[in-house]
Design a protein around this motif. Sequence first.
Motif, mmCIF file in Angstrom:
data_model
loop_
_atom_site.group_PDB
_atom_site.id
_atom_site.type_symbol
_atom_site.label_atom_id
_atom_site.label_comp_id
_atom_site.label_asym_id
_atom_site.label_seq_id
_atom_site.Cartn_x
_atom_site.Cartn_y
_atom_site.Cartn_z
ATOM 1 N N LEU A 625 59.246 106.198 83.515
ATOM 2 C CA LEU A 625 59.992 104.997 83.143
ATOM 3 C C LEU A 625 61.425 105.337 82.746
ATOM 4 C CD1 LEU A 625 57.244 103.118 81.079
ATOM 5 C CD2 LEU A 625 57.952 102.708 83.439
ATOM 6 N N PHE A 626 61.616 106.445 82.043
ATOM 7 C CA PHE A 626 62.983 106.865 81.728
ATOM 8 C C PHE A 626 63.779 107.136 83.004
ATOM 9 C CE2 PHE A 626 61.523 108.080 77.350
ATOM 10 C CZ PHE A 626 62.445 107.309 76.678
ATOM 11 N N GLY A 627 63.132 107.735 83.976
ATOM 12 C CA GLY A 627 63.819 107.980 85.240
ATOM 13 C C GLY A 627 64.198 106.697 85.951
ATOM 14 N N ARG A 628 63.346 105.688 85.857
ATOM 15 C CA ARG A 628 63.651 104.419 86.502
ATOM 16 C C ARG A 628 64.813 103.697 85.836
ATOM 17 N NH1 ARG A 628 59.758 101.467 89.125
ATOM 18 N NH2 ARG A 628 61.470 99.952 89.283
ATOM 19 N N VAL A 629 64.937 103.828 84.540
ATOM 20 C CA VAL A 629 65.950 103.055 83.818
ATOM 21 C C VAL A 629 67.284 103.794 83.753
ATOM 22 C CG1 VAL A 629 66.544 102.033 81.582
ATOM 23 C CG2 VAL A 629 64.224 101.813 82.482
ATOM 24 N N CYS A 630 67.262 105.046 83.333
ATOM 25 C CA CYS A 630 68.519 105.749 83.052
ATOM 26 C C CYS A 630 68.651 107.059 83.813
ATOM 27 C CB CYS A 630 68.653 106.019 81.562
ATOM 28 S SG CYS A 630 67.272 106.942 80.848
ATOM 29 N N ASP A 631 67.829 107.270 84.827
ATOM 30 C CA ASP A 631 67.882 108.517 85.606
ATOM 31 C C ASP A 631 67.718 109.742 84.712
ATOM 32 O OD1 ASP A 631 68.331 107.122 88.028
ATOM 33 O OD2 ASP A 631 70.457 106.946 87.511
ATOM 34 N N ASP A 632 66.933 109.592 83.658
ATOM 35 C CA ASP A 632 66.624 110.666 82.703
ATOM 36 C C ASP A 632 67.815 111.109 81.872
ATOM 37 O OD1 ASP A 632 63.913 110.839 83.348
ATOM 38 O OD2 ASP A 632 64.320 112.176 85.034
ATOM 39 N N LEU A 633 68.978 110.502 82.057
ATOM 40 C CA LEU A 633 70.166 110.914 81.298
ATOM 41 C C LEU A 633 70.238 110.104 80.013
ATOM 42 C CD1 LEU A 633 72.732 111.271 84.209
ATOM 43 C CD2 LEU A 633 71.481 113.068 83.018
ATOM 44 N N HIS A 634 69.318 110.430 79.103
ATOM 45 C CA HIS A 634 69.208 109.712 77.847
ATOM 46 C C HIS A 634 68.657 110.697 76.819
ATOM 47 C CE1 HIS A 634 67.787 106.727 74.896
ATOM 48 N NE2 HIS A 634 68.635 105.891 75.462
ATOM 49 N N PRO A 635 69.151 110.672 75.575
ATOM 50 C CA PRO A 635 68.631 111.628 74.573
ATOM 51 C C PRO A 635 67.125 111.517 74.373
ATOM 52 C CG PRO A 635 70.661 110.610 73.790
ATOM 53 C CD PRO A 635 70.288 109.886 75.039
ATOM 54 N N GLU A 636 66.589 110.313 74.362
ATOM 55 C CA GLU A 636 65.150 110.163 74.172
ATOM 56 C C GLU A 636 64.376 110.683 75.373
ATOM 57 O OE1 GLU A 636 62.139 106.839 72.209
ATOM 58 O OE2 GLU A 636 64.071 106.242 73.055
ATOM 59 N N ALA A 637 64.963 110.603 76.562
ATOM 60 C CA ALA A 637 64.321 111.183 77.741
ATOM 61 C C ALA A 637 64.233 112.697 77.620
ATOM 62 C CB ALA A 637 65.089 110.787 79.005
ATOM 63 N N CYS A 638 65.235 113.306 77.017
ATOM 64 C CA CYS A 638 65.185 114.760 76.775
ATOM 65 C C CYS A 638 64.039 115.112 75.842
ATOM 66 C CB CYS A 638 66.522 115.221 76.199
ATOM 67 S SG CYS A 638 66.553 116.947 75.683
ATOM 68 N N HIS A 639 63.875 114.357 74.756
ATOM 69 C CA HIS A 639 62.774 114.622 73.829
ATOM 70 C C HIS A 639 61.426 114.391 74.507
ATOM 71 C CE1 HIS A 639 65.951 114.958 71.042
ATOM 72 N NE2 HIS A 639 66.085 113.676 70.741
ATOM 73 N N CYS A 640 61.356 113.391 75.378
ATOM 74 C CA CYS A 640 60.108 113.114 76.091
ATOM 75 C C CYS A 640 59.728 114.276 77.003
ATOM 76 C CB CYS A 640 60.252 111.820 76.890
ATOM 77 S SG CYS A 640 58.810 111.386 77.881
#
Length: 1082
Positions: A625-640
Amino acid sequence: MPTPYRTLSWLGPSCATRTHKNSFSRLGLDEQAGPDWNEELQAARDLPQGSLEERLHRDRALLQVNSAFVWAVAQGAETVMDGFVEPVNGNPEDPAFLCSGLFMSQGAGGAVLGGERGRRAAQRLELRGVQAYSDLEGALQGLHTLPTAIVDYRGVRLSAQGLAPGLESSEGLLYGVNAGPQESAHRRQLLQLLAQSAKALALQRHAVMAPNGHQVPLFTSVDAQGLLGADGRFYLLDLFRSCPADANYCPDGWPENYHSESGLPRRFPHGLCRLRPELMQAFIQHKHSQFTQRVRERMEEDGGFAECATAGDARSLNSVRGACKDVGSVSDIIFEMRFNPNIFSPGVSFPSCDNEATKLQERLLREAAALIITHQIPAFVEYCLQGSEVPMDGATLKQALHQRGINMRYLGHVIKVISQSEHRERLRHITRLVIGEIVVRSTRRIFSSFVQGVEVSSLSAAVSHFLCCLLVPHFSSAPVGEETKKKSRRRGRGAGASESMPWSTLTGAELWGLVCQDAAETYDVSDSLGSGPNHLVEHYGLQKLSLLREFCLKTGVQLRLRDYSLDNHSKAPISPDDILNIFPVVKHIHMPVSDASKAYRAAQIFVQKGMLDQAHERLKEAAYLFGRVCDDLHPEACHCHSLLAKVAFLQGQAAEARSVQLKAVVISERVLGFDHPNTIQQYALLAVYAYAGGESALAQKTLLRARLLMLAVHGEDHPFTATVDSCLGLVLTGEQAEQFLRSALRLNTSFFGSKDLRTALNQHLLSQWMCSKGDYRSAMNHEKEALAAFTFMFGEDHPQARCSSEFLRTITQQAVRVERSLRQAAADCTEQTVEVGPSQTDTHRSCPVTLVSYDRLQEFKQRLLEQRAKEEREGATKVAEEPVASATQNGEETSSDKETGCEKEPEEGGSPAEEKADSVQDDQCQQTSVESAAVAQVNGHVEEPDEQNPNEEKIVTEGDSEHSDRPASDAESKVIVNGEVEVKATGEETETHTVNEESRTENGEVKSEGTDTQTKSDSDEVNGFINGVLEITADPSELKSREASADVVVSKAVIANGTGERDAEVNGVAEGGAITNGRAEE
């Protein structure tokens, strides 16, 4: 792929600066110079949310619009400050600009707010209020706010907003103190939405007196206004007082003893001190705990809690009513906490009929402010004392304080609490961070005033001069040669310092005096800063490089990448050519990624419960889902992704963990910065997973990079440096490993004491290293310290304590044998070698702590097979098997792929059912939570086969003493092959003898009773295994005991070995081998 928001880097290449361009689209709308940012944002907010696909599309649209808006704000600030836009209001005191569809201004200031500092605080609080109302969900999304951001550039703070759509001509202003008394359907609808939002934000409905003398009911602060826009949407403006006031900076009404104990309340330079939303949540939880306790106490007084709870009479209701009154609930029948944001606001008066409610609100706000001093700051200090993820720089310090609702203006009080603590020496790294943050924040305020009057052509020279005054004590400008001036003019960097430029008159002593004055006014810190930066270096260990990094990140200054000599007082350490650029620093609202964040939080709950399979599925879903929304370029995506790698590693999927962790490292570098503390931690985790997969070179590089960045960000004196040093001590070989292990032990002892788990594990590792060198006396000393710590923390019956005790007994026996053999050898004056341990000359070649990877073992076994085939082709004599073959399981070799657990294997002659039961027990033992893995030889080593020296000494293993008559088990080295033991003596011809009944195993060591009997096996499998091979894990994670750390490797990658039971995850099974204490199986 560009990041949604600009990632500032305080270092840049020597060449020309890069051009930052955001390629995010804005829903395909007009790309003209003046886009309607408000319409784009509201159109994205109004997208449907019925299905998952619709919500993902809406979240991505919001992120793209907000990203493009932030980039436009940064570019607009540069355009405005460079003088390319004329003000639209003609007011030189408060100019306003229209640029690229943005309304930009410095905001209104006045004596009531506190001048320039009050203006900046109002802009920051306005952004916080917009964030609070933007996060409301459901029907409350009918309340709209304008797209808002604030930007600091060249000493000026500008507030940027999208253009409001205009007022509805028929109604216009519907809510506020200045709104008329008209009644309409739109007004009632707006008031209903405001009432619901007040409940969500814990704000109390109250009334204030308007300037005309009428009572005006409010659900927000007195400054807020609600209007109906021309587009039919309800908008809220002026939300900078949405949070309640901080009573610690409102001196009236406090008891005298409170000031004598805490030094508060006191005056602040501006009048907009507000409490953080995190503190309000913590205060509500604190009050709820008091409420439940008071209800129980009242019920106990009225006949007993059980009787009152089951009787259903008036006693229970009276108890609840009394408890509500005691804790200050706004309701007398249920627990409900609400706060009035206009309490302690200057110029606001309340009706006389609300005096009781007003006094209750003043009491609650004083209690909330006192909670910061009595609970929150001590809790933060205790977290830094016991926690594993302590702050490393100013950004992480700010995050840790804000998570507990502590404003940065309490930094001075944090210093006082630490200085009064008995553990202040163990908290020296926090003191260092707080002092550095105070200096940088005070310096930034002075820099803002300093740089505002500087011409663009002299900007680089002025900034370099300011930095030299900050870092070099008693610095003053020196005359610049004509050639240097011409060179600077050609490069567009000014003519250097001259008497005609006011900024050139600033000296180091003058600047430090201004810094100390600002720190005393803001943080109530006067004597802690000393006379200059050298005082901070000497007394607190603060690095000037760390100070320079923090200053550049907060002001947007970018320096040229080179080595800076900051301790050289003879010349300026920073020249105008070193100033590459000044970037706008933008603060903006954060758009939520709702579905991905919910899946991530659900996965965290599963991890806490130990349900790794469910956590793994939810984390994969969240990552998608992070990849769909922000292409994984998000601090919370890094923690995930980081948590997904941990869970995969715990499940034995080292390859997946390494791949996912590499992605987490890339995301952290792109989104947070190359030297952000989170990036450093992600590098350390990548090293752990890479080493578990056999990539030793990659593990060494990532750990060394993490340590280098750690030295630049904070310095060596930090607990996380001990984490990295422990890992390096396992990954590296030779004397470097010993140096890093000793460094880790020194740091852990100074920060956590000798009775801490991390210190004990470092003692255990050093003990193993000393065994490899043959220094058994030092090894026993280190292991005794480890055993004392394990016994103190877990008790004598804990598996880790038993493991340490067995290892201590093993090395003690080894030391006795070495001493006895040396004495016997001296008495006999023979050349015979000792059979009990490696010699000092062979330490580097056959060190028991030499780290080998799984592929290294595979290569070694392949060489063994090749050597065996070669000898068979040469017609080597085969040795007949003897009855002792029963000790080798009827001549069958144990499989090298067999996983050996921490418990013993079945006895000889055991039934298949018993073997299966033991196998299940071993599998349970292997399910230990490990955060890092490394392969090491403990009390044993691997030696390469040497064809040119067939008589080389062969040493056998000492291991577990239990069940010495069992078949070749996990505690025995595979030196028994086809019923024979091979022992060689140097200088004598080897003979083949059959191992007889006198042969025995003691403590896992297979040796012959006859000292002069030389045996040799035709099986060459033992040629490479000397003292056994042991694999240990590089981290004990989630140790289920009273002193266990929940996440040691992420925060503290400590390494140990031992029995791997469920309740003691100090040891576990890594991929490719089995783990025991001094035991191994090929």
